[in-house]
Design a protein around this motif. Structure first.
Motif, PDB file in Angstrom:
ATOM      1  N   VAL A  41      12.270 -12.133  16.209  1.00  0.00           N
ATOM      2  CA  VAL A  41      11.271 -11.866  15.164  1.00  0.00           C
ATOM      3  C   VAL A  41      10.902 -13.154  14.410  1.00  0.00           C
ATOM      4  O   VAL A  41       9.834 -13.251  13.821  1.00  0.00           O
ATOM      5  CB  VAL A  41      11.775 -10.757  14.202  1.00  0.00           C
ATOM      6  CG1 VAL A  41      10.734 -10.442  13.126  1.00  0.00           C
ATOM      7  CG2 VAL A  41      12.095  -9.474  14.983  1.00  0.00           C
ATOM      8  N   GLY A  70      16.584 -23.026  18.701  1.00  0.00           N
ATOM      9  CA  GLY A  70      17.828 -22.304  18.978  1.00  0.00           C
ATOM     10  C   GLY A  70      18.224 -21.333  17.884  1.00  0.00           C
ATOM     11  O   GLY A  70      19.159 -20.575  18.048  1.00  0.00           O
ATOM     12  N   GLY A  71      17.551 -21.359  16.718  1.00  0.00           N
ATOM     13  CA  GLY A  71      17.851 -20.402  15.649  1.00  0.00           C
ATOM     14  C   GLY A  71      18.265 -21.058  14.337  1.00  0.00           C
ATOM     15  O   GLY A  71      18.042 -22.250  14.118  1.00  0.00           O
ATOM     16  N   SER A  72      18.868 -20.247  13.477  1.00  0.00           N
ATOM     17  CA  SER A  72      19.164 -20.633  12.085  1.00  0.00           C
ATOM     18  C   SER A  72      19.919 -21.948  11.903  1.00  0.00           C
ATOM     19  O   SER A  72      19.559 -22.760  11.055  1.00  0.00           O
ATOM     20  CB  SER A  72      20.029 -19.558  11.431  1.00  0.00           C
ATOM     21  OG  SER A  72      19.277 -18.429  11.131  1.00  0.00           O
ATOM     22  N   GLN A  90      18.959 -17.442   8.457  1.00  0.00           N
ATOM     23  CA  GLN A  90      19.655 -16.253   7.953  1.00  0.00           C
ATOM     24  C   GLN A  90      20.203 -16.529   6.549  1.00  0.00           C
ATOM     25  O   GLN A  90      20.711 -17.623   6.285  1.00  0.00           O
ATOM     26  CB  GLN A  90      20.835 -15.921   8.877  1.00  0.00           C
ATOM     27  CG  GLN A  90      20.415 -15.355  10.198  1.00  0.00           C
ATOM     28  CD  GLN A  90      21.583 -15.026  11.119  1.00  0.00           C
ATOM     29  OE1 GLN A  90      21.379 -14.960  12.318  1.00  0.00           O
ATOM     30  NE2 GLN A  90      22.782 -14.830  10.584  1.00  0.00           N
ATOM     31  N   SER A 151      22.385 -20.957  17.187  1.00  0.00           N
ATOM     32  CA  SER A 151      21.909 -19.655  16.700  1.00  0.00           C
ATOM     33  C   SER A 151      22.709 -19.182  15.501  1.00  0.00           C
ATOM     34  O   SER A 151      23.848 -19.607  15.289  1.00  0.00           O
ATOM     35  CB  SER A 151      22.028 -18.604  17.814  1.00  0.00           C
ATOM     36  OG  SER A 151      23.392 -18.282  18.041  1.00  0.00           O
ATOM     37  N   GLY A 152      22.112 -18.277  14.732  1.00  0.00           N
ATOM     38  CA  GLY A 152      22.828 -17.668  13.625  1.00  0.00           C
ATOM     39  C   GLY A 152      23.740 -16.566  14.123  1.00  0.00           C
ATOM     40  O   GLY A 152      24.785 -16.296  13.535  1.00  0.00           O
ATOM     41  N   VAL A 198      19.146  -9.905  14.321  1.00  0.00           N
ATOM     42  CA  VAL A 198      17.694  -9.948  14.489  1.00  0.00           C
ATOM     43  C   VAL A 198      17.022  -8.772  13.773  1.00  0.00           C
ATOM     44  O   VAL A 198      17.665  -7.737  13.542  1.00  0.00           O
ATOM     45  CB  VAL A 198      17.389  -9.945  16.019  1.00  0.00           C
ATOM     46  CG1 VAL A 198      17.785  -8.631  16.671  1.00  0.00           C
ATOM     47  CG2 VAL A 198      15.940 -10.296  16.331  1.00  0.00           C
TER      48      VAL A 198
HETATM   49  N1  GLU Z   1      18.867 -14.574  13.497  1.00  0.00           N
HETATM   50  C1  GLU Z   1      18.699 -15.342  14.701  1.00  0.00           C
HETATM   51  C2  GLU Z   1      19.222 -16.753  14.469  1.00  0.00           C
HETATM   52  O1  GLU Z   1      19.329 -17.178  13.374  1.00  0.00           O
HETATM   53  C3  GLU Z   1      17.248 -15.423  15.164  1.00  0.00           C
HETATM   54  C4  GLU Z   1      16.555 -14.106  15.205  1.00  0.00           C
HETATM   55  C5  GLU Z   1      15.090 -14.188  15.584  1.00  0.00           C
HETATM   56  O2  GLU Z   1      14.675 -15.136  16.245  1.00  0.00           O
HETATM   57  O3  GLU Z   1      14.363 -13.268  15.167  1.00  0.00           O
HETATM   58  O4  GLU Z   1      19.523 -17.457  15.380  1.00  0.00           O
END
Ligand code: GLU
Length: 327
Positions: A41, A70-72, A90, A151-152, A198
């Motif tokens: 998302v 790669g994410g958070s 996050q 990633s988170g 997510v």
């Molecule tokens: N929460 C995930 C992260 O921090 C990503 C979720 C998303 O891409 O919507 O890695």
């Protein structure tokens, strides 16, 4: 005569386009928003924010682009190094990064700034029926994707495993794949389950539940989870609306778990003007913004200021004060 005049006009316009108008008009700023994998998302969220900003590019002299990342954890680090101006992070990781905890143990990211909070995210665990994983305890001995290091979700997955008394290094075969690959891997039978923190609905679980292989969500609850959530300000219990979003998943009802919030972050080094323009565009057009993704349906001005732990960037604060959202 007419034709000469026309040439003159065209010539002036063309040179203005190439050289700018030269009357000290400010140079356009370009900013990049770090997101996550394309089936999450964060990526469409970055797209929604940049869409709002870019329609007023000329007025604000600002152009936003979106990057898949790669994410958070990656986003926090890239904001701090100046590779990204904005990133979606996050809420638990925003807290830990600013305070110098966990991943950032002893290294507080003091220049990290909050802009606003966005949609809720749930720590979600999807397993194939054939894996026989119906509770957390069944993960023992299985091939489980906990997520890539940037990633988170990786940290959340490790926390959940530990709460269930499962050592991620010894008791499971932990994989470190990007979330974007996980849906195909579960359908191919190359992993038994995957964790993803997510918002819902998202492309990853739509893809994973639409294949020939039957899959289902596994709930994450119990006394150990309750204590863990109660002792940390950034976690809240949540429910995955399975029936409404993933009708092909083999679950009889919605699934209990816990989660965090997605937040937009930036650096203290990004200018007040840039952050102000971005915030103003999103808040002034919130009704329209909310239509850009179903996970945004519950957003309100007030909810978007909840769940922030780093200081709010002065450009955002200026807008929130102007409209009376913050004293
Ligand atoms: N929460 C995930 C992260 O921090 C990503 C979720 C998303 O891409 O919507 O890695």
């Amino acid at each position: 005569m007419k034709r000469v005049f026309l040439f003159l006009i065209v010539g002036i316009l063309a040179s203005a386009a190439v050289f700018g108008n030269g009357d000290g008009e400010k140079e356009r700023s370009y900013v990049t928003i770090g997101t996550g994998g394309v089936t999450g998302v964060y990526y469409p969220t970055g797209g929604a924010i940049s869409k709002m900003v870019n329609r007023k590019s000329d007025e604000y002299n600002l152009k936003a682009t979106v990057e898949t990342t790669g994410g958070s954890v990656y986003n926090v680090n890239a904001i701090m190094s100046g590779d990204l101006e904005f990133g979606i992070v996050q809420s638990d990781l925003q807290y830990q990064a600013y305070k110098g905890l966990e991943e950032w143990e002893g290294e507080p990211q003091e220049d990290l700034r909050a802009v606003f909070a966005i949609h809720p995210e749930s720590i979600s665990l999807l397993a194939s029926d054939e894996s026989g994983i119906w509770t957390l305890a069944d993960l023992r001995g299985k091939v489980v994707n906990i997520g890539n290091p940037g990633s988170g979700n990786r940290k959340n997955a490790i926390d959940v495993l530990m709460l269930a008394g499962i050592d991620p290094d010894r008791d499971i075969q932990a994989e470190g794949l990007q979330a974007v690959e996980a849906a195909a891997m579960i359908q191919d039978g190359r992993i038994d389950a995957y964790f993803y923190t997510v918002g819902h609905p998202n492309g990853s679980f739509k893809e994973a539940t639409a294949g020939a292989k039957k899959v289902h969500f596994v709930s994450i609850h119990g006394p150990a989870v309750d204590d863990f959530v109660a002792s940390r300000p950034f976690y809240a219990k949540s429910v995955i609306p399975v029936k409404a979003n993933y009708p092909a998943a083999n679950n009889t009802g919605d699934i209990r778990t816990f989660g965090v919030k997605a937040t937009l972050c930036t650096s203290a080094k990004v200018s007040e003007e840039i952050v102000y323009s971005l915030v103003k565009e999103v808040f002034e057009n919130l009704a329209e913004f909310k239509e850009l993704h179903p996970a945004f349906a519950i957003l309100s001005d007030e909810s978007m200021l909840e769940g922030l732990s780093a200081p709010i960037h002065p450009g955002a604060l200026k807008y929130y004060r102007e409209v009376g959202l913050i004293e």
